[in-house]
Design an enzyme around this catalytic site. Structure first.
Site, PDB file in Angstrom:
ATOM      1  N   HIS A 189       0.870  -1.179   0.000  1.00  0.00           N
ATOM      2  CA  HIS A 189       0.000   0.000   0.000  1.00  0.00           C
ATOM      3  C   HIS A 189       0.913   1.237   0.000  1.00  0.00           C
ATOM      4  CE1 HIS A 189      -2.810   2.931   1.829  1.00  0.00           C
ATOM      5  NE2 HIS A 189      -3.798   2.096   1.556  1.00  0.00           N
ATOM      6  N   ASP A 223       2.757  -4.735   8.041  1.00  0.00           N
ATOM      7  CA  ASP A 223       1.557  -3.919   7.892  1.00  0.00           C
ATOM      8  C   ASP A 223       0.355  -4.871   7.945  1.00  0.00           C
ATOM      9  OD1 ASP A 223      -0.606  -2.463   7.035  1.00  0.00           O
ATOM     10  OD2 ASP A 223       0.305  -1.787   5.157  1.00  0.00           O
ATOM     11  N   GLN A 283      -4.901  -5.328   6.691  1.00  0.00           N
ATOM     12  CA  GLN A 283      -5.913  -6.242   6.148  1.00  0.00           C
ATOM     13  C   GLN A 283      -5.937  -7.580   6.879  1.00  0.00           C
ATOM     14  OE1 GLN A 283      -8.206  -5.505   3.913  1.00  0.00           O
ATOM     15  NE2 GLN A 283      -7.375  -3.511   3.346  1.00  0.00           N
ATOM     16  N   LYS A 306     -10.721  -0.636  10.071  1.00  0.00           N
ATOM     17  CA  LYS A 306     -10.895  -1.882   9.307  1.00  0.00           C
ATOM     18  C   LYS A 306     -11.162  -3.069  10.246  1.00  0.00           C
ATOM     19  CE  LYS A 306      -8.105  -0.176   5.524  1.00  0.00           C
ATOM     20  NZ  LYS A 306      -6.900  -0.305   4.688  1.00  0.00           N
ATOM     21  N   CYS A 361      -4.689   2.556  -3.717  1.00  0.00           N
ATOM     22  CA  CYS A 361      -3.471   3.049  -3.078  1.00  0.00           C
ATOM     23  C   CYS A 361      -2.308   2.085  -3.268  1.00  0.00           C
ATOM     24  CB  CYS A 361      -3.668   3.326  -1.582  1.00  0.00           C
ATOM     25  SG  CYS A 361      -4.915   4.557  -1.237  1.00  0.00           S
TER      26      CYS A 361
END
Ligand SMILES: *Cc1c(COP(=O)(O)O)cnc(C)c1O
Length: 417
Positions: A133, A210, A213, A236, A374
């Site tokens: 991202h 990261d 998700q 999220k 993104c």
């Protein structure tokens, strides 16, 4: 019939009736017919979070870490309890390893701006991948322009997952940090982070993952992973916007200088010299998002109640069902990583502009995201300007996928007949 008076099956079977679970999310009652397939951009909020934040403002709100009065002490307790909830959620060793930030973007910028700027020297290398991202690309580019580090980019393989052999070949004696996504937001490709961490540590590099998700979809155990930093974003995770988390190993956080100055992060200030707080407060300058942290803790409670393994199973099964249904549609190309895809179905419909596809889907009440997500470098690598992306949440079921497939067929009729 409500969840309370419904005949109860086994708790687990009960929990994963998304149609029933949807009643916990007021957005669905207020938007009849909504097929929401955009949780990868931001998830909807359960009643427990919405009402819990409102109740906190109604009953317990005050600024934290300052007041000597009871209400402020109570608000401080709620804020610090939220940190403990996050600690348990990630299985971190210590609540002081949990830094509250605005979102995953800020978490990564904190690592770049504090650890990176203080530790890295010109020519040192940060290893990322083509799956990232923008928020795990641009902070490192800013650091490159500031202090002359090198940004090394690991490629994806033919299936769309991280090319592990190529990745391993990119380590050098200057590799200081590996910063990789856990699950790619644009395609759902899963990165084998356990192996990544082992490889990185063998080469003496630190690892930032990261988890934007992954955290909503998988059990995450930072101690089992053995990563050095882990970033996640509240909105999220069925929580509020404006609150996120940076997990950092305490020995590392301790060595890191502040990256923003202000109130709450200091022990003593004079014009000559200022003494900083220990982590995590050193990194939480100014009044934090108190209600956001409380809301995030409620969201994590909601997730834990459903069961992290149960959520993973649900996401895996629905992703597989979705991939199967979409692969039956002529002219549709599904991006991803073979079997190593989770929670996200990203596709191209024979070159029809993703915005046009998404507009037709919207006419069928199917909400998806269209564009580059993104992740422009990944789009370029895949040879498309953008994709249409359906992403899953706990409230989705096979009927949502069927509605998606039917709406895509309608788009085919319009654009490709
Ligand atoms: C959404 C996302 C981000 C950024 O999250 P913010 O909440 O916008 O900071 C970073 N990485 C991935 C993989 C994401 O999906």
């Amino acid at each position: 019939m409500t969840a309370a008076n419904a005949p109860s099956l086994s708790p687990r079977a009960n929990r994963f009736e998304p149609a029933r679970l949807r009643r916990e999310f007021p957005i669905f009652a207020n938007n009849p017919g909504l097929v929401f397939l955009d949780s990868g951009a931001s998830a909807q909020k359960p009643r427990s979070v919405i009402d819990g934040v409102a109740e906190f403002y109604r009953r317990e709100y005050a600024n934290v870490h300052r007041g000597v009065y009871r209400l402020s002490e109570r608000a401080t307790e709620r804020y610090e309890e939220a940190r403990e909830t996050v600690q348990a959620f990630l299985n971190a060793a210590d609540a002081r390893e949990i830094v509250f930030v605005r979102n995953a973007t800020e978490a990564i910028n904190l690592v770049a701006g504090s650890w990176g700027a203080a530790t890295l020297r010109p020519g040192d290398e940060v290893l990322i991948s083509e799956l990232e991202h923008h928020s795990n690309i641009v902070p490192w580019q800013i650091l490159r322009d500031r202090i002359g580090i090198r940004l090394v980019v690991a490629p994806i393989d033919a299936e769309g997952g991280l090319d592990l052999a190529a990745f391993e070949g990119l380590f050098s004696e200057r590799t200081r940090l590996v910063a990789l996504t856990h699950v790619a937001n644009a395609t759902g490709a899963m990165v084998p982070v356990e192996r990544v961490v082992r490889l990185a540590h063998r080469h003496g590099a630190k690892v930032l993952i990261d988890g934007s998700q992954a955290a909503p979809r998988l059990p995450v155990d930072v101690r089992a992973l053995d990563c050095d930093f882990y970033a996640m974003t509240g909105h999220k995770l069925y929580g509020p916007t404006g609150i996120g988390v940076l997990y950092g190993r305490y020995e590392l956080l301790e060595t890191m200088p502040p990256w923003q100055g202000g109130g709450d992060m200091v022990l003593h200030v004079s014009f000559e010299k200022t003494l900083y707080q220990d982590p995590p407060h050193r990194f939480e300058a100014g009044t934090p998002n108190i209600a956001g942290a409380v809301g995030l803790a409620l969201a994590l409670d909601f997730i834990e109640e459903l069961g992290r393994e149960a959520i993973r199973e649900h996401e895996e099964a629905l992703t597989a069902y979705g991939a199967d249904q979409l692969s039956r549609i002529p002219d549709l190309c599904l991006f991803g990583a073979g079997e190593r895809r989770l929670g996200i179905l990203s596709f191209d419909l024979d070159g029809v502009h993703p915005h046009d596809v998404a507009s037709v889907l919207d006419q069928h009440h199917v909400a998806v995201r269209a564009g580059h997500h993104c992740a422009q470098p990944l789009m370029e690598r895949l040879g498309v300007a953008g994709t249409t992306r359906a992403s899953l949440g706990v409230y989705n079921d096979e009927r949502d996928i069927d509605a998606l497939a039917a709406a895509i067929e309608a788009a085919r009729e319009i654009f490709l007949r």
